[in-house]
Design a protein around this motif. Sequence first.
Motif, PDB file in Angstrom:
ATOM      1  N   GLU A   1      -5.181  -0.209  -0.082  1.00 28.00           N
ATOM      2  CA  GLU A   1      -6.105  -0.913   0.652  1.00 28.00           C
ATOM      3  C   GLU A   1      -5.983  -2.372   0.812  1.00 28.00           C
ATOM      4  O   GLU A   1      -5.888  -2.838  -0.230  1.00 28.00           O
TER       5      GLU A   1
ATOM      6  N   THR B   1       0.100  -1.193   0.081  1.00 28.50           N
ATOM      7  CA  THR B   1       0.128  -0.296  -0.192  1.00 28.50           C
ATOM      8  C   THR B   1       0.925   1.587   0.381  1.00 28.50           C
ATOM      9  O   THR B   1       0.812   2.378  -0.348  1.00 28.50           O
TER      10      THR B   1
ATOM     11  N   THR C   1      -6.578  -5.889   3.190  1.00 29.85           N
ATOM     12  CA  THR C   1      -8.106  -6.540   3.941  1.00 29.85           C
ATOM     13  C   THR C   1      -7.371  -6.916   5.187  1.00 29.85           C
ATOM     14  O   THR C   1      -6.752  -8.534   4.057  1.00 29.85           O
TER      15      THR C   1
END
Length: 303
Positions: free
Chosen positions: A237, A224, A239
């Motif tokens: 992003e 990122t 997750t």
Amino acid sequence: MKFNPDADLDTSGVEDTRGSGGGGGGRLPGGMIPVGGGIGGIILLIVILFLSGGLPGGSDGSGSDEPAVQNTGAGNLGSCKKGVDLQKNADCRFVVYQNSIQSFWAAELPRRGKKYTPAPLRVFDGSVNTGCGPATSAVGPFYCPPDHRVYLDIGFFQTLQNDLGARGGEFAEAYVVAHEYGHHVQNLYGYLDRIKTRQGPSSDSVRSELQADCLAGVWTNHATTVPDKSGKPLITELTDDDIARGLDAAASVGDDRIQSKTQGQVSPETFTHGTAAQRMKWFKTGMDSGDLTACDTWSANPL
């Protein structure tokens, strides 16, 4: 996994040969692709012949919670100029993967005093001629040391889900591409020259593949923060679910998982890539550390 719509994409290192015929045909000559390694390599050829009766994408109904990836066009990656282009051509995500992974290593290796040589990503369908000989899609993604290229048939990700039982998803794809670029980093450091033993639970082949998994994890740690040429992040992003899908993909191509599916038993003496647990372990080692020096699989005991 979120991509920056404002990011500038560089297609100069992505060769989209889909729909061009590719050339080659036939099966890969023995002793070629295993040198460079791959996410599935020759083992994948056996899996596909057993489970789908042919080339990738033969079966469905895997129970995956994401749809299998579809090849949306031929020779269309050259039009991927901005992150926003993913909205009209989802295949542009492969340009993002390549840009991010290669940009990371192109900055990281010189920081450590090592020159980085770019490695193009060649996307093909059906068959392709390479510096390692002709290959078909059945070989799975691979890196060819003589021509410094990563080869990928996007249809492989259908096989990863449908036949190998992976959950799939964008980060599962990114992990696969990062693994192959891990082999390129190994090649630049001369590690691929160490491969003398091809099979066995502690073989050089297994150590090489686990190191490539670890190097994929190192990129993941920094994913990122890797910028495009103008300084904007390419990926904004990742997750917990993305990471879980990457680990799941690593596990799905473990030798024990593949052998269990194809022959109903596990034969460690024929391992070439490592077990599911080992592949997850070394991917996570690289990801947690973010440091390529943590990826010393060659002296690790046990693996």
